[in-house]
Design an enzyme around this catalytic site. Structure first.
Site, PDB file in Angstrom:
ATOM      1  N   LEU A 162       0.751  -1.235  -0.110  1.00  0.00           N
ATOM      2  CA  LEU A 162       0.104  -0.143   0.017  1.00  0.00           C
ATOM      3  C   LEU A 162       0.782   1.057   0.081  1.00  0.00           C
ATOM      4  CD1 LEU A 162      -2.961   1.504   0.321  1.00  0.00           C
ATOM      5  CD2 LEU A 162      -2.503   1.262   2.953  1.00  0.00           C
ATOM      6  N   TRP A 376      14.826  -1.324  35.367  1.00  0.00           N
ATOM      7  CA  TRP A 376      14.483  -2.251  36.629  1.00  0.00           C
ATOM      8  C   TRP A 376      16.045  -3.197  36.433  1.00  0.00           C
ATOM      9  CZ3 TRP A 376       8.735  -3.512  35.100  1.00  0.00           C
ATOM     10  CH2 TRP A 376       8.136  -2.425  35.287  1.00  0.00           C
ATOM     11  N   GLY A 379      22.258  -2.327  34.791  1.00  0.00           N
ATOM     12  CA  GLY A 379      23.102  -2.684  33.773  1.00  0.00           C
ATOM     13  C   GLY A 379      23.035  -3.752  32.747  1.00  0.00           C
ATOM     14  N   GLU A 402       0.306   0.884  10.408  1.00  0.00           N
ATOM     15  CA  GLU A 402      -0.920   0.575  10.311  1.00  0.00           C
ATOM     16  C   GLU A 402      -1.713   1.760  11.083  1.00  0.00           C
ATOM     17  OE1 GLU A 402      -2.789  -3.276  10.497  1.00  0.00           O
ATOM     18  OE2 GLU A 402      -0.688  -4.192  10.173  1.00  0.00           O
TER      19      GLU A 402
END
Length: 421
Positions: A162, A376, A379, A402
């Site tokens: 498209l 969280w 390193g 999309e």
């Protein structure tokens, strides 16, 4: 819809009394046995089995290959072959054509579970199932269905062509043309497409081209084009931030002759087909983004529950608890939105606003989940030892393809205005 099930007696009682309480009692006594509302995340036996099969396949067969495919920027042929063998490439295709005959919810559950391990593989299956397969199912002639659906279910990858260089969000500004022959027996396609996923693996392209530029977007027509047709050139894959194993390429159509029989649906209706199919495709993208967010938690939670600092597990620090609880809440909200949109679609009810909302929101949640996961992990989250950094790279495109986030907001706003007008 509930009112449609209320007996005439119940309605009459309501009209006489104008009492919601009395109406409620009549509904309860008359029709409660016919109204069953299950939780949105409670699925049928077939849906559960499909999800479990996808989860097992992703963990056992796909996960060991994820890093290799990302490094090589290429999907391994055995992975694509396995997708077909598992039935994940023909999920909604009817059994008579060799498909699994599953519903839309099942397809989204599969996309979610695969995305939980590798979104690059999930996007191949998502585009193939929710865009190309369904376009053929919805608008294909009996001959086209017999020709293409078995191939799409058993071993032919599809590509949705498209976008162009100057037609991104303004998709209908495309310049690719389809010129009819004098006798109308065939059309000649000329133009270039850009950002085309699955292009190197594709055996068929669903191409959108303008068969009558004088009519503007109302000349846009959809064509099913065999990838082996002369005149098609697939360019080099783009070097991307994320989804690296999923090839995204320019595709050039130069004097490509396509039989008139290969027009999908009606001439000049391509723009309608495109709008309709992308509306439900956005729910598939939401499923992908939810899978990414869950994949991030799959990495982060065990790590935080095992690693200790200051003689305390990281997961037990209140500051950390608040953060991962917040992300989990947002993931759950996105999940509810996604499967509500699925059920609306399956029920034949309006779902465009909900699809845009969940596509928008899930992409935001995935970004936050991926970013927080790296924080969280500390390193090690910044290294390639874990897949967290890959999820961080993969999720960003969720706000782009999309339909960009701004386009989703615009859709929601327009529908809100309609609701209030």
């Amino acid at each position: 819809m509930i009112l449609a099930t209320i007996s005439r007696c119940a309605v009459a009682t309501f009209r006489r009394s104008h009492s919601i309480r009395q109406l409620s009692s009549v509904i309860t006594s008359d029709v409660c046995e016919d109204i069953v509302h299950g939780p949105l995340t409670t699925f049928s036996e077939d849906e559960e089995m499909t999800r479990d099969a996808a989860k097992q396949w992703a963990q056992e067969k796909l996960k060991p290959l994820v890093r290799r495919m990302d490094d090589e920027c290429k999907l391994l042929p055995e992975v694509i072959e396995s997708l077909f063998q598992q039935g994940f490439m023909g999920m909604e295709i009817e059994e008579e054509y060799g498909g699994s005959g599953l519903n839309f919810t099942s397809a989204c559950l599969v996309i979610e579970e695969i995305s939980r391990v590798d979104p690059s593989v999930a996007i191949l299956a998502d585009i193939h199932n929710t865009l190309t397969n369904n376009a053929v199912r919805f608008w294909g002639s009996p001959t086209q269905k017999s020709k293409w659906l078995p191939r799409l279910a058993y071993g032919t990858v599809s590509s949705f062509a498209l976008s162009e260089a100057n037609s991104g969000s303004d998709a209908f500004a495309m310049k690719t043309t389809a010129t009819p022959s004098k006798d109308g027996s065939h059309y000649t396609l000329n133009g270039s497409k850009l950002w085309i996923s699955n292009a190197p693996e594709a055996g068929v392209f669903l191409v959108f081209a303008n068969a009558d530029p004088s009519k503007g977007y109302k000349g846009i027509t959809a064509f099913l084009v065999d990838a082996n047709t002369d005149g098609i050139t697939v360019g080099k894959p783009e070097k991307k931030l994320g989804l690296r194993a999923s090839a995204t390429c320019p595709v050039v159509f130069e004097n490509v002759k396509v039989d008139a029989d290969d027009i999908l649906g009606d001439i000049g209706q391509g723009y309608k087909y495109c709008i309709n199919i992308l509306n439900e495709g956005r729910i598939g993208i939401a499923a992908q983004q939810i899978g990414i967010a869950k994949g991030c938690l799959d990495i982060a939670m065990p790590y935080m529950m095992e690693r200790t600092q200051f003689d305390t597990k990281i997961a037990d620090f209140q500051g950390m608890q608040h953060q991962y609880a917040q992300i989990a809440t947002e993931v759950h909200a996105a999940e509810l939105m996604a499967y509500n949109a699925c059920r609306l679609k399956e029920s034949g009810l309006p779902f465009i606003k909900q699809a845009s909302m969940v596509k928008l929101y899930s992409s935001q949640v995935a970004e936050r989940a991926a970013s927080k996961t790296i924080e969280w992990l500390g390193g090690i989250g910044f290294t390639q030892d874990l897949l967290a950094e890959k999820f961080y790279r993969d999720c960003k495109v969720g706000s782009i393809y999309e339909g960009t986030s701004n386009m989703q907001l615009q859709t929601v706003a327009k529908l809100m205005q309609k609701d209030y007008s």
